[in-house]
Design an enzyme around this catalytic site. Structure first.
Site, PDB file in Angstrom:
ATOM      1  N   SER A  19      -4.573  15.644 -11.685  1.00 15.30           N
ATOM      2  CA  SER A  19      -5.502  16.618 -11.110  1.00 15.30           C
ATOM      3  C   SER A  19      -5.747  16.424  -9.621  1.00 15.30           C
ATOM      4  O   SER A  19      -6.432  17.234  -8.997  1.00 15.30           O
ATOM      5  CB  SER A  19      -6.846  16.545 -11.847  1.00 15.30           C
ATOM      6  OG  SER A  19      -7.450  15.264 -11.665  1.00 15.30           O
ATOM      7  N   ARG A  20      -5.198  15.340  -9.037  1.00 13.71           N
ATOM      8  CA  ARG A  20      -5.428  15.099  -7.612  1.00 13.71           C
ATOM      9  C   ARG A  20      -4.332  14.188  -7.048  1.00 13.71           C
ATOM     10  O   ARG A  20      -3.541  13.618  -7.806  1.00 13.71           O
ATOM     11  CB  ARG A  20      -6.800  14.460  -7.376  1.00 13.71           C
ATOM     12  CG  ARG A  20      -6.958  13.108  -8.032  1.00 13.71           C
ATOM     13  CD  ARG A  20      -8.382  12.580  -7.909  1.00 13.71           C
ATOM     14  NE  ARG A  20      -8.766  12.357  -6.533  1.00 13.71           N
ATOM     15  CZ  ARG A  20      -8.550  11.229  -5.868  1.00 13.71           C
ATOM     16  NH1 ARG A  20      -7.927  10.217  -6.462  1.00 13.71           N
ATOM     17  NH2 ARG A  20      -8.940  11.097  -4.623  1.00 13.71           N
ATOM     18  N   VAL A  68      -7.428   7.532 -20.335  1.00 10.22           N
ATOM     19  CA  VAL A  68      -6.222   6.769 -20.644  1.00 10.22           C
ATOM     20  C   VAL A  68      -6.519   5.413 -21.276  1.00 10.22           C
ATOM     21  O   VAL A  68      -5.638   4.807 -21.891  1.00 10.22           O
ATOM     22  CB  VAL A  68      -5.331   6.555 -19.401  1.00 10.22           C
ATOM     23  CG1 VAL A  68      -4.807   7.865 -18.882  1.00 10.22           C
ATOM     24  CG2 VAL A  68      -6.069   5.787 -18.319  1.00 10.22           C
ATOM     25  N   SER A 147       3.789   0.675  -7.691  1.00  7.63           N
ATOM     26  CA  SER A 147       3.387   0.633  -6.289  1.00  7.63           C
ATOM     27  C   SER A 147       4.245  -0.385  -5.562  1.00  7.63           C
ATOM     28  O   SER A 147       4.685  -1.377  -6.144  1.00  7.63           O
ATOM     29  CB  SER A 147       1.910   0.238  -6.181  1.00  7.63           C
ATOM     30  OG  SER A 147       1.566  -0.137  -4.861  1.00  7.63           O
ATOM     31  N   TYR A 160      -5.043  -4.999  -8.243  1.00  5.67           N
ATOM     32  CA  TYR A 160      -4.286  -3.746  -8.345  1.00  5.67           C
ATOM     33  C   TYR A 160      -2.793  -4.042  -8.303  1.00  5.67           C
ATOM     34  O   TYR A 160      -2.016  -3.519  -9.109  1.00  5.67           O
ATOM     35  CB  TYR A 160      -4.691  -2.821  -7.195  1.00  5.67           C
ATOM     36  CG  TYR A 160      -3.844  -1.572  -7.060  1.00  5.67           C
ATOM     37  CD1 TYR A 160      -4.107  -0.448  -7.832  1.00  5.67           C
ATOM     38  CD2 TYR A 160      -2.787  -1.510  -6.148  1.00  5.67           C
ATOM     39  CE1 TYR A 160      -3.347   0.703  -7.709  1.00  5.67           C
ATOM     40  CE2 TYR A 160      -2.021  -0.364  -6.020  1.00  5.67           C
ATOM     41  CZ  TYR A 160      -2.300   0.740  -6.795  1.00  5.67           C
ATOM     42  OH  TYR A 160      -1.538   1.884  -6.666  1.00  5.67           O
ATOM     43  N   LYS A 164       0.214  -3.381 -11.145  1.00 10.23           N
ATOM     44  CA  LYS A 164       1.403  -2.587 -10.888  1.00 10.23           C
ATOM     45  C   LYS A 164       2.679  -3.410 -11.075  1.00 10.23           C
ATOM     46  O   LYS A 164       3.736  -2.864 -11.419  1.00 10.23           O
ATOM     47  CB  LYS A 164       1.343  -1.993  -9.480  1.00 10.23           C
ATOM     48  CG  LYS A 164       0.240  -0.952  -9.301  1.00 10.23           C
ATOM     49  CD  LYS A 164       0.422   0.227 -10.254  1.00 10.23           C
ATOM     50  CE  LYS A 164      -0.546   1.360  -9.957  1.00 10.23           C
ATOM     51  NZ  LYS A 164      -0.318   2.550 -10.821  1.00 10.23           N
TER      52      LYS A 164
END
Length: 255
Positions: A19-20, A68, A147, A160, A164
């Site tokens: 959505s973005r 999710v 990433s 983060y 990834k």
């Protein structure tokens, strides 16, 4: 022959976090080449806005509210997609978060769990949810959005980056175990793009200066620069590619 290789007309693609940011860029591009797209995220109103934009341009799209981190929500997403489009050809696990900047020694277990729940566990739950359908029809493609920080540590976003990195190993594991069902599983590892970068990162003094210093092309990327690789991995052109991670980061992660 080339037109057939990259043809997605009539194929159904789910994009989580669609959505973005880069997710929105991806669903609109996939729709442009004829795919039926499912825009799934927590923000159903934003999903509906993206779907309206796609339909105004002649595309077919469906908005689905998705958590999710919930197995039940992932399964419901799959069922709604099958009810609406009848089949699922591709899953793009794009949903992800980086909600805080923190040195590793100051990272709280609750923060670690939050990131892992969305970025890693969420991707696994969605992959598991589509697996029964893909296994039964002996075909399917799953693309995990990793990433470039999985290859090169970046100050302040260590957890983060760990999530990834783990996502790349999940990609290899799913490719290894599901290859016998003719399911291709690959990942895309973007660098920092002009869409979807958290405000907390953009506002950090010197953050982008450090990134650009280590990037051979000397700039951040454009979300649209992901599209070529996305179309490769979602189409028949990648029928013999699986377990791979393609870095789209101006060389930052591999030079």
């Amino acid at each position: 022959m080339l037109e057939k290789l990259f043809n997605l007309k009539g194929k159904t693609v789910i994009v989580t976090g669609g959505s973005r940011g880069i997710g929105e860029t991806m669903v609109k591009a996939l729709s442009e080449v004829g795919a039926n797209v499912v825009v799934a995220s927590r923000n159903i109103e934003r999903c509906k806005d993206v779907v309206s934009s796609i339909e105004e341009n002649g595309g077919n799209a469906l908005a689905i509210e998705l958590d999710v981190g919930s197995e039940e929500s992932a399964k419901e997403m799959v069922q709604q997609t099958l009810d609406h489009f009848g089949s699922i050809d591709v899953l793009v696990n794009n949903a992800g978060i980086s909600p805080f900047m923190s040195a590793i020694e100051k990272t709280k277990p609750s923060g670690f769990d939050k990131i892992m729940n969305i970025n890693l566990r969420g991707a696994l739950l969605c992959a598991q949810a589509v697996s029964e359908h893909m296994i039964s029809k002996k075909s399917g493609k799953i693309i995990n959005i990793s990433s470039s920080s999985a290859a090169v540590p970046v100050k302040g976003i260590g957890v983060y980056a760990v999530s990834k990195t783990a996502l790349i190993q999940l990609t290899k594991t799913l490719a290894f175990e599901w290859g016998k069902y003719n399911i291709n599983v690959n990942s895309i590892a973007p660098g920092f793009m002009d869409a979807g970068v958290a405000d907390l990162v953009q506002d950090l003094d010197g953050f982008f200066d450090d990134i650009l210093h280590r990037t051979p092309l000397g700039r951040t990327g454009k979300a649209t620069e992901l599209i070529g690789t996305l179309l490769l991995l979602t189409s028949d052109a990648s029928s013999y590619i699986t377990g791979q991670t393609i870095f789209i980061d101006g060389g930052a992660g591999n030079c």
